[in-house]
Design a protein around this motif. Structure first.
Motif, mmCIF file in Angstrom:
data_model
loop_
_atom_site.group_PDB
_atom_site.id
_atom_site.type_symbol
_atom_site.label_atom_id
_atom_site.label_comp_id
_atom_site.label_asym_id
_atom_site.label_seq_id
_atom_site.Cartn_x
_atom_site.Cartn_y
_atom_site.Cartn_z
ATOM 1 N N ALA A 198 3.022 12.437 -7.649
ATOM 2 C CA ALA A 198 3.258 11.305 -6.757
ATOM 3 C C ALA A 198 2.219 11.315 -5.643
ATOM 4 O O ALA A 198 1.973 12.360 -5.027
ATOM 5 C CB ALA A 198 4.659 11.369 -6.162
ATOM 6 N N VAL A 199 1.623 10.167 -5.400
ATOM 7 C CA VAL A 199 0.663 9.988 -4.307
ATOM 8 C C VAL A 199 1.161 8.807 -3.484
ATOM 9 O O VAL A 199 1.154 7.660 -3.951
ATOM 10 C CB VAL A 199 -0.759 9.744 -4.844
ATOM 11 C CG1 VAL A 199 -1.734 9.518 -3.700
ATOM 12 C CG2 VAL A 199 -1.221 10.912 -5.716
ATOM 13 N N SER A 226 -4.052 8.363 5.436
ATOM 14 C CA SER A 226 -3.948 9.474 4.494
ATOM 15 C C SER A 226 -2.918 9.158 3.418
ATOM 16 O O SER A 226 -2.240 8.133 3.458
ATOM 17 C CB SER A 226 -3.561 10.755 5.237
ATOM 18 O OG SER A 226 -2.269 10.625 5.798
ATOM 19 N N VAL A 227 -2.819 10.048 2.427
ATOM 20 C CA VAL A 227 -1.768 9.942 1.420
ATOM 21 C C VAL A 227 -1.025 11.274 1.382
ATOM 22 O O VAL A 227 -1.574 12.323 1.713
ATOM 23 C CB VAL A 227 -2.330 9.599 0.024
ATOM 24 C CG1 VAL A 227 -2.898 8.197 0.005
ATOM 25 C CG2 VAL A 227 -3.372 10.617 -0.438
ATOM 26 N N SER A 228 0.237 11.209 0.977
ATOM 27 C CA SER A 228 1.057 12.403 0.835
ATOM 28 C C SER A 228 1.265 12.659 -0.651
ATOM 29 O O SER A 228 1.629 11.751 -1.391
ATOM 30 C CB SER A 228 2.405 12.203 1.529
ATOM 31 O OG SER A 228 3.259 13.312 1.307
ATOM 32 N N HIS A 251 2.326 1.827 -8.647
ATOM 33 C CA HIS A 251 1.536 1.878 -9.881
ATOM 34 C C HIS A 251 1.971 3.109 -10.658
ATOM 35 O O HIS A 251 1.840 4.236 -10.175
ATOM 36 C CB HIS A 251 0.039 1.945 -9.542
ATOM 37 C CG HIS A 251 -0.858 1.785 -10.737
ATOM 38 N ND1 HIS A 251 -1.069 2.796 -11.648
ATOM 39 C CD2 HIS A 251 -1.600 0.726 -11.170
ATOM 40 C CE1 HIS A 251 -1.908 2.377 -12.588
ATOM 41 N NE2 HIS A 251 -2.245 1.120 -12.320
ATOM 42 N N VAL A 252 2.520 2.893 -11.858
ATOM 43 C CA VAL A 252 3.003 3.983 -12.706
ATOM 44 C C VAL A 252 2.098 4.088 -13.921
ATOM 45 O O VAL A 252 1.866 3.079 -14.613
ATOM 46 C CB VAL A 252 4.463 3.740 -13.163
ATOM 47 C CG1 VAL A 252 4.976 4.926 -13.970
ATOM 48 C CG2 VAL A 252 5.366 3.466 -11.971
ATOM 49 N N VAL A 258 -0.213 1.218 -1.546
ATOM 50 C CA VAL A 258 0.130 1.452 -2.950
ATOM 51 C C VAL A 258 0.646 2.884 -3.114
ATOM 52 O O VAL A 258 0.007 3.836 -2.662
ATOM 53 C CB VAL A 258 -1.078 1.223 -3.877
ATOM 54 C CG1 VAL A 258 -0.669 1.462 -5.337
ATOM 55 C CG2 VAL A 258 -1.623 -0.185 -3.697
ATOM 56 N N ALA A 259 1.785 3.029 -3.778
ATOM 57 C CA ALA A 259 2.304 4.344 -4.161
ATOM 58 C C ALA A 259 2.023 4.543 -5.648
ATOM 59 O O ALA A 259 2.251 3.636 -6.455
ATOM 60 C CB ALA A 259 3.800 4.436 -3.891
ATOM 61 N N TYR A 260 1.542 5.725 -5.989
ATOM 62 C CA TYR A 260 1.199 6.030 -7.382
ATOM 63 C C TYR A 260 2.151 7.085 -7.936
ATOM 64 O O TYR A 260 2.415 8.100 -7.273
ATOM 65 C CB TYR A 260 -0.237 6.556 -7.475
ATOM 66 C CG TYR A 260 -1.286 5.572 -7.044
ATOM 67 C CD1 TYR A 260 -1.832 4.670 -7.949
ATOM 68 C CD2 TYR A 260 -1.737 5.537 -5.719
ATOM 69 C CE1 TYR A 260 -2.806 3.756 -7.550
ATOM 70 C CE2 TYR A 260 -2.700 4.637 -5.314
ATOM 71 C CZ TYR A 260 -3.235 3.742 -6.231
ATOM 72 O OH TYR A 260 -4.192 2.842 -5.829
ATOM 73 N N GLU A 261 2.656 6.834 -9.131
ATOM 74 C CA GLU A 261 3.391 7.844 -9.901
ATOM 75 C C GLU A 261 2.562 8.072 -11.160
ATOM 76 O O GLU A 261 2.495 7.204 -12.044
ATOM 77 C CB GLU A 261 4.791 7.369 -10.246
ATOM 78 C CG GLU A 261 5.715 8.464 -10.737
ATOM 79 C CD GLU A 261 6.249 9.356 -9.616
ATOM 80 O OE1 GLU A 261 5.997 10.578 -9.690
ATOM 81 O OE2 GLU A 261 6.904 8.863 -8.688
#
Length: 411
Positions: free
Chosen positions: A226-227, A234-236, A83-84, A214-217
């Motif tokens: 970036a998440v 957890s998220v990095s 998701h950007v 889901v990766a978020y930018e």
């Protein structure tokens, strides 16, 4: 070269990139050695720490072809969607593995998981000098003559270990010892640096809601946040801020103050951000070596090119370099031959330029607060979301598949 201390390929640096090359050369018939100053269990080993890396599908194929993915896969988290978005504006783009017919858009791997798979494989594939440090290297000429017009056949590399100094000889020196490589500088290879005037905070965060792959930018006025989905729910995060601000938030802010500001930057897509782990700060600079190969030496990894972390391109580009070099060294012959190294360096230029342009362009585009430009880029994000062919072009670049891939990065 027949001496016990003579090698076909000597790798300076046994981190993720150097270790990957050692394993990629397994079975090549080349005698390989690795010189690494930091033991893997040391807190100072940057390649095998708690940071997370987003692996593109090309990197998954690379590790699969090395026979290592089965050891890595249990410790990684697949990226099912990306998701950007641009904070404060309505435009966004969504990418989905299911829509693209892929099992995953990538995988998020803790560096320690990659290190746990690579380290023993490297020890089997190469002679390992660790802890050891390269002091200097000098050309080795035919019949050990001192005449610089004589044919150069290798390099003499002086190292220091707990047992004292040793001299090794190699037909090819591979420099993979990081962005501040003293070995690269000693070879006379300078770098070009673009300082973004920021540092990134790296940390693991626990959120109220599951990340669901889901990766978020998230582009913010401070930079691209970036998440990434990580293990154990957890998220990095990779959070760029002005350098002084980043250090203050990482070193001085309480957990509550840190999470509150991060929440403001990221939003509520994961609900409340509840806890944060250890925070680390890394300066953001794009560094490029002026040559990728010279006089029986090749420059790899961050020693060759360090990129802005937006899009997670750095290690993926380096692994494609490793795969191309390993392919170029296969088939026998002199691994340090000038023509062979020149062909390798030339072959990697287009991938590097394309990847650098992609990351640097994103930073420049989304760091500009101009209202007209903000409107244009958000229209672009919305158009990407509505146009599958355009999304696929973005996905090809983001996953490293935009150009010709080395064999080890193919299915």
């Amino acid at each position: 070269m027949s001496s016990d201390h003579s090698y076909d390929v000597l790798i300076a640096g046994g981190g993720l990139v150097g270790a990957s090359l050692a394993v990629a050369l397994r079975g090549s018939g080349l005698a390989v050695a690795v010189v690494e100053p930091v033991p893997p269990q040391s807190d100072g080993q940057p390649s095998f720490d708690e940071r997370h890396t987003a692996l593109a599908p090309t990197s998954r194929r690379f590790f699969t072809n090395l026979g290592l993915w089965s050891a890595i896969e249990p410790g990684v988290e697949p990226i099912q969607r990306i998701h950007v978005s641009d904070r404060g504006h309505g435009g966004f783009t969504r990418l989905s593995a299911e829509a693209e017919g892929l099992p995953a858009l990538g995988h998020v791997a803790p560096n320690r998981v990659l290190g746990a798979a690579l380290r023993p494989a490297m020890a089997e594939a190469a002679s390992l000098y660790c802890p050891a440090r390269i002091i200097d290297s000098h050309p080795q000429y035919a019949a050990d003559g001192d005449d610089e017009a004589a044919r150069m056949i290798g390099r003499k590399v002086r190292i220091t270990t707990d047992a004292g100094e040793q001299t090794l000889t190699t037909r090819l020196l591979v420099v993979a010892d990081g962005v501040q490589s003293a070995t690269r500088e000693a070879l006379g290879i300078h770098t070009q640096t673009r300082d973004y005037g920021q540092s990134a905070i790296i940390a693991n965060v626990r959120a109220e809601l599951a990340h669901n792959g889901v990766a978020y930018e998230r582009f913010t006025p401070e930079g691209p946040l970036a998440v990434l989905p990580a293990s154990a729910g957890s998220v990095s995060i990779v959070w760029p801020l002005a350098t002084d601000d980043a250090r203050a938030m990482a070193e001085d802010a309480s957990d509550a103050a840190f999470l509150e500001r991060l929440q403001q930057a990221f939003g509520w897509r994961l609900g409340r951000l509840e806890a944060v782990g250890e925070r680390h700060v890394y300066p953001l600079k794009a560094v490029t070596a002026e040559a990728f190969a010279i006089d029986r030496a090749v420059i790899l990894g961050n020693a060759a090119h360090a990129l802005h972390p937006v899009g997670g391109q750095g290690l993926n580009l380096a692994l494609r370099d490793v795969a191309a070099l390993a392919d170029g060294l296969s088939g026998g012959g002199d691994p340090g031959d000038d023509a062979r190294l020149a062909a390798y360096a030339q072959s990697r230029q287009s991938d590097y330029r394309r990847t650098f342009g992609f990351t640097d362009g994103l930073v420049r585009l989304f760091s500009n607060a101009s209202p007209p430009l903000a409107a244009i880029r958000n229209i672009g994000l919305t158009a990407l979301d509505l146009c599958p062919p355009a999304r696929r072009l973005l996905l090809k670049q983001g996953t490293g598949a935009a150009g010709e891939l080395p064999p080890l990065c193919r299915d």
